[in-house]
Design an enzyme around this catalytic site. Sequence first.
Site, short mmCIF file in Angstrom:
data_model
loop_
_atom_site.label_atom_id
_atom_site.label_comp_id
_atom_site.label_asym_id
_atom_site.label_seq_id
_atom_site.Cartn_x
_atom_site.Cartn_y
_atom_site.Cartn_z
N GLY A 69 0.78 -1.16 0.00
CA GLY A 69 -0.06 0.14 0.02
C GLY A 69 0.94 1.20 -0.11
O GLY A 69 0.51 2.12 -0.80
N SER A 199 -3.14 -3.63 -1.04
CA SER A 199 -2.04 -4.40 -0.22
C SER A 199 -2.36 -5.75 0.14
O SER A 199 -3.51 -5.93 1.00
CB SER A 199 -1.73 -3.52 1.08
OG SER A 199 -0.57 -4.07 1.74
N ALA A 200 -1.75 -6.86 0.02
CA ALA A 200 -2.21 -8.07 0.01
C ALA A 200 -2.31 -8.57 1.56
O ALA A 200 -3.24 -9.36 1.74
CB ALA A 200 -1.16 -9.34 -0.46
N CYS A 325 -0.16 1.87 11.58
CA CYS A 325 1.08 2.39 11.22
C CYS A 325 1.54 3.33 12.19
O CYS A 325 2.72 3.94 12.09
CB CYS A 325 0.95 2.83 9.78
SG CYS A 325 0.09 1.39 8.75
N1 PLP Z 1 -3.23 2.66 3.39
C1 PLP Z 1 -4.15 2.31 4.49
C2 PLP Z 1 -5.54 2.88 4.38
C3 PLP Z 1 -3.59 1.47 5.28
O1 PLP Z 1 -4.33 1.06 6.44
C4 PLP Z 1 -2.37 0.88 5.16
C5 PLP Z 1 -1.68 -0.06 6.19
O2 PLP Z 1 -1.92 0.18 7.54
C6 PLP Z 1 -1.35 1.48 4.16
C7 PLP Z 1 -1.96 1.99 3.26
C8 PLP Z 1 0.17 1.01 4.01
O3 PLP Z 1 0.14 -0.48 3.57
P1 PLP Z 1 1.27 -1.43 3.54
O4 PLP Z 1 1.39 -1.81 4.88
O5 PLP Z 1 0.99 -2.38 2.37
O6 PLP Z 1 2.61 -0.41 3.06
#
Ligand code: PLP
Length: 378
Positions: A69, A199-200, A325
Amino acid sequence: MIYFDNAATTPMDENVIEVMTSIMKSEYGNPSALYSTGRTARMIINESRETIAHDIGACPEEIIFTSGGTESDNSVINMIQNIGTPGKSNVVISRIEHHAILKPAVLLQQKGYEVRYVNVDQDGIVDINDLLKKIDEHTLLVSVMLANNEIGTIQPIQSICTLVREKNPSTYIQTDAVQAIGHMHVNVKELGVDYMSASAHKFNGPKGVGFLYVRKGSYVPSFALGGGQEFGFRSGTENVAGIKGMSVALKNNVDKLFSNTQKISSVVEYIINELDKEKVNYVVNGSKEKRLIGNLNISVNNADGEGLLHLMDLRGISISTGSACNSQKKEPSHVLMAIGCDENRMDGAIRISVGKNNVIDEAKILVDVIKDYTRLIQ
Ligand code: PLP
Protein backbone atom coordinates in the site's frame (compact mmCIF):
# COMPACT_ATOMS: atom_id res chain seq x y z
CA MET A 1 -4.06 -15.71 21.29
CA ILE A 2 -7.19 -13.82 20.31
CA TYR A 3 -6.61 -11.53 17.37
CA PHE A 4 -8.85 -8.50 16.94
CA ASP A 5 -6.45 -6.30 14.96
CA ASN A 6 -7.34 -7.30 11.42
CA ALA A 7 -7.12 -3.71 10.15
CA ALA A 8 -3.40 -3.77 11.04
CA THR A 9 -2.78 -7.03 9.24
CA THR A 10 -4.54 -10.35 8.72
CA PRO A 11 -3.51 -13.96 9.20
CA MET A 12 -2.65 -15.63 5.91
CA ASP A 13 -5.09 -18.19 4.53
CA GLU A 14 -3.87 -21.81 4.61
CA ASN A 15 -4.09 -22.26 0.84
CA VAL A 16 -2.09 -19.03 0.37
CA ILE A 17 0.71 -20.38 2.56
CA GLU A 18 0.60 -23.70 0.69
CA VAL A 19 0.78 -22.21 -2.78
CA MET A 20 3.53 -19.77 -1.81
CA THR A 21 5.58 -22.50 -0.16
CA SER A 22 5.32 -24.66 -3.23
CA ILE A 23 6.37 -21.78 -5.52
CA MET A 24 9.32 -20.91 -3.27
CA LYS A 25 10.41 -24.55 -3.25
CA SER A 26 10.03 -25.33 -6.93
CA GLU A 27 9.28 -22.30 -9.10
CA TYR A 28 12.24 -20.16 -8.16
CA GLY A 29 13.15 -19.19 -11.72
CA ASN A 30 13.55 -15.54 -12.59
CA PRO A 31 10.38 -14.57 -14.48
CA SER A 32 12.48 -12.62 -16.99
CA ALA A 33 14.58 -15.69 -17.89
CA LEU A 34 13.90 -17.36 -21.23
CA TYR A 35 14.26 -21.03 -20.17
CA SER A 36 11.37 -23.11 -18.85
CA THR A 37 11.59 -22.36 -15.08
CA GLY A 38 11.63 -18.66 -15.95
CA ARG A 39 8.67 -19.10 -18.28
CA THR A 40 6.73 -20.92 -15.55
CA ALA A 41 7.36 -18.06 -13.12
CA ARG A 42 6.23 -15.58 -15.80
CA MET A 43 3.08 -17.63 -16.35
CA ILE A 44 2.33 -17.55 -12.60
CA ILE A 45 2.59 -13.76 -12.64
CA ASN A 46 0.43 -13.41 -15.73
CA GLU A 47 -2.28 -15.68 -14.34
CA SER A 48 -2.23 -13.83 -11.01
CA ARG A 49 -2.56 -10.50 -12.80
CA GLU A 50 -5.59 -11.83 -14.69
CA THR A 51 -7.25 -13.16 -11.53
CA ILE A 52 -6.70 -9.93 -9.62
CA ALA A 53 -7.89 -7.78 -12.53
CA HIS A 54 -11.02 -9.93 -12.83
CA ASP A 55 -11.75 -9.62 -9.10
CA ILE A 56 -11.77 -5.81 -9.20
CA GLY A 57 -13.29 -5.31 -12.66
CA ALA A 58 -10.04 -4.15 -14.30
CA CYS A 59 -8.01 -5.26 -17.33
CA PRO A 60 -4.78 -7.18 -16.60
CA GLU A 61 -2.60 -4.46 -18.13
CA GLU A 62 -4.08 -1.96 -15.64
CA ILE A 63 -2.47 -3.79 -12.69
CA ILE A 64 1.08 -2.92 -11.60
CA PHE A 65 2.51 -5.07 -8.83
CA THR A 66 4.23 -3.19 -6.01
CA SER A 67 5.59 -3.85 -2.53
CA GLY A 68 2.29 -2.86 -0.92
CA GLY A 69 0.00 0.00 0.00
CA THR A 70 2.69 2.50 0.92
CA GLU A 71 4.53 2.21 -2.39
CA SER A 72 1.32 2.36 -4.41
CA ASP A 73 0.08 5.43 -2.51
CA ASN A 74 3.44 7.23 -2.56
CA SER A 75 3.94 6.67 -6.29
CA VAL A 76 0.75 8.43 -7.31
CA ILE A 77 1.39 11.44 -5.08
CA ASN A 78 5.01 11.61 -6.24
CA MET A 79 4.05 11.49 -9.94
CA ILE A 80 2.74 15.05 -9.59
CA GLN A 81 6.35 16.15 -9.86
CA ASN A 82 6.45 14.62 -13.36
CA ILE A 83 3.32 16.33 -14.65
CA GLY A 84 2.86 19.49 -12.58
CA THR A 85 4.34 22.97 -12.31
CA PRO A 86 5.55 24.16 -8.90
CA GLY A 87 3.91 27.41 -7.86
CA LYS A 88 0.91 26.68 -10.09
CA SER A 89 -0.42 23.12 -9.74
CA ASN A 90 -2.33 21.81 -6.74
CA VAL A 91 -3.52 18.50 -5.32
CA VAL A 92 -6.61 17.99 -3.18
CA ILE A 93 -6.62 15.32 -0.48
CA SER A 94 -8.85 14.46 2.44
CA ARG A 95 -7.68 15.18 5.99
CA ILE A 96 -8.11 11.57 7.02
CA GLU A 97 -5.83 9.91 4.45
CA HIS A 98 -3.24 7.38 5.55
CA HIS A 99 0.26 8.71 6.19
CA ALA A 100 1.35 6.98 2.98
CA ILE A 101 -0.58 9.78 1.22
CA LEU A 102 -0.15 12.59 3.73
CA LYS A 103 3.63 12.40 4.08
CA PRO A 104 4.55 12.49 0.37
CA ALA A 105 2.01 15.32 0.08
CA VAL A 106 4.02 17.33 2.62
CA LEU A 107 7.11 16.80 0.44
CA LEU A 108 5.17 18.02 -2.58
CA GLN A 109 4.27 21.14 -0.67
CA GLN A 110 7.91 21.73 0.15
CA LYS A 111 8.64 21.50 -3.58
CA GLY A 112 6.21 24.33 -4.33
CA TYR A 113 2.98 22.48 -5.12
CA GLU A 114 -0.12 23.52 -3.25
CA VAL A 115 -1.79 20.81 -1.18
CA ARG A 116 -5.42 21.52 -0.31
CA TYR A 117 -6.92 19.49 2.52
CA VAL A 118 -10.60 18.59 2.45
CA ASN A 119 -12.65 18.49 5.64
CA VAL A 120 -14.74 15.57 6.78
CA ASP A 121 -17.90 15.58 8.88
CA GLN A 122 -18.24 14.04 12.36
CA ASP A 123 -18.74 10.60 10.80
CA GLY A 124 -15.56 10.96 8.77
CA ILE A 125 -17.35 11.44 5.44
CA VAL A 126 -15.72 13.86 3.03
CA ASP A 127 -17.47 17.25 2.78
CA ILE A 128 -18.31 17.27 -0.93
CA ASN A 129 -18.93 21.04 -1.07
CA ASP A 130 -15.54 21.70 0.50
CA LEU A 131 -13.95 19.23 -1.94
CA LEU A 132 -15.52 20.86 -4.98
CA LYS A 133 -14.63 24.36 -3.76
CA LYS A 134 -10.99 23.31 -3.61
CA ILE A 135 -10.82 22.04 -7.20
CA ASP A 136 -9.86 24.44 -9.97
CA GLU A 137 -8.24 24.30 -13.41
CA HIS A 138 -4.83 23.70 -11.82
CA THR A 139 -5.90 20.65 -9.75
CA LEU A 140 -3.89 17.69 -10.96
CA LEU A 141 -5.03 15.08 -8.49
CA VAL A 142 -7.77 14.36 -5.98
CA SER A 143 -7.00 11.67 -3.43
CA VAL A 144 -9.73 10.26 -1.20
CA MET A 145 -9.48 6.84 0.41
CA LEU A 146 -12.23 4.28 -0.10
CA ALA A 147 -12.34 3.15 3.54
CA ASN A 148 -10.50 4.61 6.49
CA ASN A 149 -8.05 2.44 8.41
CA GLU A 150 -8.83 3.91 11.84
CA ILE A 151 -12.59 4.44 11.91
CA GLY A 152 -13.65 2.33 8.91
CA THR A 153 -15.74 5.08 7.28
CA ILE A 154 -16.51 4.35 3.61
CA GLN A 155 -16.43 7.31 1.23
CA PRO A 156 -18.86 7.89 -1.68
CA ILE A 157 -16.06 7.54 -4.26
CA GLN A 158 -18.40 6.98 -7.18
CA SER A 159 -20.19 10.33 -6.70
CA ILE A 160 -16.89 12.04 -5.88
CA CYS A 161 -15.54 10.91 -9.28
CA THR A 162 -18.61 12.16 -11.13
CA LEU A 163 -18.58 15.54 -9.40
CA VAL A 164 -14.82 16.06 -9.66
CA ARG A 165 -14.93 15.31 -13.40
CA GLU A 166 -17.79 17.77 -13.89
CA LYS A 167 -15.64 20.45 -12.29
CA ASN A 168 -12.36 19.53 -13.97
CA PRO A 169 -12.38 16.59 -16.41
CA SER A 170 -8.59 16.42 -16.55
CA THR A 171 -8.07 16.00 -12.79
CA TYR A 172 -6.84 12.52 -11.93
CA ILE A 173 -8.58 10.68 -9.08
CA GLN A 174 -6.81 8.33 -6.70
CA THR A 175 -8.31 6.11 -4.04
CA ASP A 176 -6.46 4.18 -1.35
CA ALA A 177 -8.50 0.99 -1.14
CA VAL A 178 -6.04 -0.85 1.11
CA GLN A 179 -8.64 -1.42 3.84
CA ALA A 180 -11.54 -2.01 1.50
CA ILE A 181 -10.35 -4.62 -0.98
CA GLY A 182 -11.37 -8.14 0.02
CA HIS A 183 -13.79 -6.75 2.62
CA MET A 184 -16.44 -5.07 0.49
CA HIS A 185 -17.49 -5.08 -3.15
CA VAL A 186 -14.85 -3.14 -5.10
CA ASN A 187 -15.09 -2.60 -8.86
CA VAL A 188 -12.82 0.03 -10.38
CA LYS A 189 -15.08 0.71 -13.34
CA GLU A 190 -18.05 1.34 -11.05
CA LEU A 191 -15.95 3.59 -8.83
CA GLY A 192 -14.53 5.50 -11.79
CA VAL A 193 -11.10 6.18 -10.30
CA ASP A 194 -7.81 6.52 -12.20
CA TYR A 195 -5.61 4.99 -9.50
CA MET A 196 -6.33 2.53 -6.71
CA SER A 197 -3.92 1.09 -4.14
CA ALA A 198 -4.10 -2.35 -2.56
CA SER A 199 -2.03 -4.39 -0.13
CA ALA A 200 -2.17 -8.19 0.16
CA HIS A 201 -1.59 -8.45 3.90
CA LYS A 202 -4.87 -6.67 4.60
CA PHE A 203 -6.87 -9.43 2.93
CA ASN A 204 -5.24 -12.59 4.29
CA GLY A 205 -2.34 -12.53 1.86
CA PRO A 206 1.40 -12.03 2.41
CA LYS A 207 3.13 -8.87 3.61
CA GLY A 208 5.32 -6.79 1.31
CA VAL A 209 3.25 -7.17 -1.84
CA GLY A 210 0.42 -5.15 -3.31
CA PHE A 211 -0.66 -3.48 -6.49
CA LEU A 212 -1.60 -0.21 -8.07
CA TYR A 213 -4.51 -0.11 -10.48
CA VAL A 214 -3.90 2.48 -13.21
CA ARG A 215 -6.85 3.14 -15.49
CA LYS A 216 -6.03 2.75 -19.18
CA GLY A 217 -5.18 6.17 -20.60
CA SER A 218 -4.22 7.68 -17.23
CA TYR A 219 -0.69 8.84 -16.71
CA VAL A 220 1.46 6.02 -15.32
CA PRO A 221 3.94 7.04 -12.64
CA SER A 222 7.43 5.65 -13.01
CA PHE A 223 8.16 3.72 -9.84
CA ALA A 224 11.64 2.37 -10.36
CA LEU A 225 14.02 2.22 -13.29
CA GLY A 226 16.03 -0.83 -14.21
CA GLY A 227 15.19 -4.10 -15.93
CA GLY A 228 11.85 -2.90 -17.31
CA GLN A 229 9.50 -5.25 -15.43
CA GLU A 230 5.84 -4.34 -14.89
CA PHE A 231 5.44 -2.86 -18.38
CA GLY A 232 8.56 -0.80 -17.77
CA PHE A 233 6.98 1.22 -14.96
CA ARG A 234 8.21 -0.68 -11.93
CA SER A 235 11.51 -2.39 -12.52
CA GLY A 236 12.78 -5.10 -10.20
CA THR A 237 12.54 -8.89 -10.21
CA GLU A 238 8.96 -9.72 -9.29
CA ASN A 239 7.94 -11.29 -5.98
CA VAL A 240 6.48 -14.35 -7.72
CA ALA A 241 5.31 -16.25 -4.63
CA GLY A 242 3.93 -13.07 -3.06
CA ILE A 243 2.04 -12.09 -6.20
CA LYS A 244 0.49 -15.55 -6.51
CA GLY A 245 -0.31 -15.58 -2.78
CA MET A 246 -2.02 -12.21 -3.18
CA SER A 247 -4.16 -13.42 -6.08
CA VAL A 248 -5.26 -16.54 -4.18
CA ALA A 249 -6.03 -14.51 -1.04
CA LEU A 250 -8.08 -11.98 -2.98
CA LYS A 251 -10.03 -14.71 -4.75
CA ASN A 252 -10.73 -16.44 -1.42
CA ASN A 253 -12.14 -13.23 0.03
CA VAL A 254 -14.07 -12.17 -3.06
CA ASP A 255 -15.65 -15.62 -3.47
CA LYS A 256 -16.71 -15.73 0.19
CA LEU A 257 -17.51 -12.04 0.64
CA PHE A 258 -21.15 -12.68 1.53
CA SER A 259 -20.59 -15.41 4.12
CA ASN A 260 -17.55 -13.63 5.61
CA THR A 261 -19.56 -10.44 5.93
CA GLN A 262 -22.35 -12.25 7.75
CA LYS A 263 -19.91 -13.95 10.10
CA ILE A 264 -18.03 -10.74 10.87
CA SER A 265 -21.26 -8.77 11.36
CA SER A 266 -22.53 -11.29 13.89
CA VAL A 267 -19.34 -10.92 15.97
CA VAL A 268 -19.42 -7.10 15.79
CA GLU A 269 -23.12 -7.03 16.64
CA TYR A 270 -22.50 -9.33 19.59
CA ILE A 271 -19.83 -6.97 20.97
CA ILE A 272 -22.06 -3.90 20.56
CA ASN A 273 -25.10 -5.62 22.10
CA GLU A 274 -23.10 -6.86 25.09
CA LEU A 275 -21.51 -3.44 25.71
CA ASP A 276 -24.98 -1.88 25.60
CA LYS A 277 -26.45 -4.59 27.86
CA GLU A 278 -23.65 -4.05 30.37
CA LYS A 279 -24.22 -0.27 30.17
CA VAL A 280 -20.59 0.44 29.27
CA ASN A 281 -20.26 4.19 28.68
CA TYR A 282 -18.85 4.38 25.15
CA VAL A 283 -19.37 5.99 21.75
CA VAL A 284 -18.68 4.65 18.27
CA ASN A 285 -16.17 6.74 16.32
CA GLY A 286 -17.02 7.20 12.65
CA SER A 287 -20.17 6.44 10.74
CA LYS A 288 -22.44 3.75 12.14
CA GLU A 289 -23.90 2.96 8.71
CA LYS A 290 -21.20 3.70 6.14
CA ARG A 291 -18.37 1.72 7.67
CA LEU A 292 -16.33 -1.37 7.01
CA ILE A 293 -18.20 -4.25 8.56
CA GLY A 294 -15.28 -5.45 10.70
CA ASN A 295 -14.12 -2.07 12.01
CA LEU A 296 -15.33 -1.12 15.46
CA ASN A 297 -13.59 2.01 16.74
CA ILE A 298 -15.02 3.03 20.10
CA SER A 299 -14.12 5.48 22.82
CA VAL A 300 -14.77 4.30 26.35
CA ASN A 301 -15.57 7.29 28.57
CA ASN A 302 -12.65 8.37 30.80
CA ALA A 303 -10.54 5.45 29.66
CA ASP A 304 -6.91 5.35 28.66
CA GLY A 305 -7.01 3.44 25.38
CA GLU A 306 -3.42 2.36 25.80
CA GLY A 307 -4.07 1.04 29.30
CA LEU A 308 -6.99 -0.92 27.97
CA LEU A 309 -4.81 -2.26 25.14
CA HIS A 310 -2.23 -3.50 27.66
CA LEU A 311 -4.89 -5.13 29.82
CA MET A 312 -6.20 -6.87 26.70
CA ASP A 313 -2.66 -7.96 25.87
CA LEU A 314 -2.22 -9.47 29.35
CA ARG A 315 -5.37 -11.48 28.72
CA GLY A 316 -4.06 -12.63 25.33
CA ILE A 317 -6.08 -10.29 23.13
CA SER A 318 -4.63 -8.07 20.40
CA ILE A 319 -6.40 -4.79 19.62
CA SER A 320 -5.16 -1.35 18.61
CA THR A 321 -5.54 2.15 19.95
CA GLY A 322 -5.17 3.98 16.65
CA SER A 323 -4.03 2.86 13.23
CA ALA A 324 -1.34 0.19 13.14
CA CYS A 325 1.05 2.33 11.18
CA ASN A 326 1.31 4.97 13.87
CA SER A 327 0.62 2.87 16.95
CA GLN A 328 4.27 3.20 18.02
CA LYS A 329 3.86 6.95 18.40
CA LYS A 330 1.88 8.73 21.03
CA GLU A 331 0.69 11.48 18.72
CA PRO A 332 -3.04 12.14 18.71
CA SER A 333 -4.80 10.51 15.79
CA HIS A 334 -5.26 12.95 12.89
CA VAL A 335 -8.40 11.04 11.95
CA LEU A 336 -10.07 11.36 15.35
CA MET A 337 -9.05 15.03 15.40
CA ALA A 338 -10.54 15.58 11.93
CA ILE A 339 -13.92 14.18 13.05
CA GLY A 340 -13.89 16.56 16.01
CA CYS A 341 -13.18 14.21 18.95
CA ASP A 342 -12.20 15.93 22.18
CA GLU A 343 -9.21 14.80 24.25
CA ASN A 344 -11.20 12.44 26.46
CA ARG A 345 -12.63 10.70 23.42
CA MET A 346 -9.25 10.45 21.72
CA ASP A 347 -7.57 9.08 24.83
CA GLY A 348 -10.23 6.45 25.31
CA ALA A 349 -10.29 5.23 21.70
CA ILE A 350 -9.63 1.62 20.81
CA ARG A 351 -9.95 -0.08 17.45
CA ILE A 352 -11.36 -3.59 17.49
CA SER A 353 -11.05 -4.96 13.97
CA VAL A 354 -12.87 -8.21 13.44
CA GLY A 355 -11.81 -10.66 10.75
CA LYS A 356 -13.31 -13.71 9.08
CA ASN A 357 -11.55 -16.07 11.51
CA ASN A 358 -12.99 -14.52 14.68
CA VAL A 359 -15.76 -16.27 16.61
CA ILE A 360 -18.32 -15.20 19.23
CA ASP A 361 -16.46 -17.02 22.03
CA GLU A 362 -13.49 -14.71 21.45
CA ALA A 363 -15.80 -11.69 21.48
CA LYS A 364 -17.14 -12.85 24.88
CA ILE A 365 -13.66 -12.72 26.36
CA LEU A 366 -13.02 -9.31 24.79
CA VAL A 367 -16.23 -7.89 26.27
CA ASP A 368 -15.32 -9.34 29.70
CA VAL A 369 -12.01 -7.44 29.63
CA ILE A 370 -13.76 -4.18 28.71
CA LYS A 371 -16.23 -4.76 31.55
CA ASP A 372 -13.40 -5.44 34.02
CA TYR A 373 -11.55 -2.36 32.83
CA THR A 374 -14.56 -0.04 33.20
CA ARG A 375 -15.03 -1.36 36.76
CA LEU A 376 -11.37 -0.55 37.46
CA ILE A 377 -11.64 3.07 36.32
CA GLN A 378 -14.94 3.80 38.03
N1 PLP B 1 -3.20 2.71 3.34
C1 PLP B 1 -4.00 2.28 4.32
C2 PLP B 1 -5.40 2.77 4.38
C3 PLP B 1 -3.51 1.39 5.29
O1 PLP B 1 -4.32 0.97 6.27
C4 PLP B 1 -2.16 0.95 5.20
C5 PLP B 1 -1.60 0.06 6.25
O2 PLP B 1 -1.99 0.09 7.39
C6 PLP B 1 -1.37 1.40 4.14
C7 PLP B 1 -1.92 2.28 3.23
C8 PLP B 1 0.02 0.93 3.96
O3 PLP B 1 0.01 -0.35 3.42
P1 PLP B 1 1.30 -1.31 3.52
O4 PLP B 1 1.37 -1.80 4.92
O5 PLP B 1 1.02 -2.42 2.56
O6 PLP B 1 2.47 -0.50 3.09
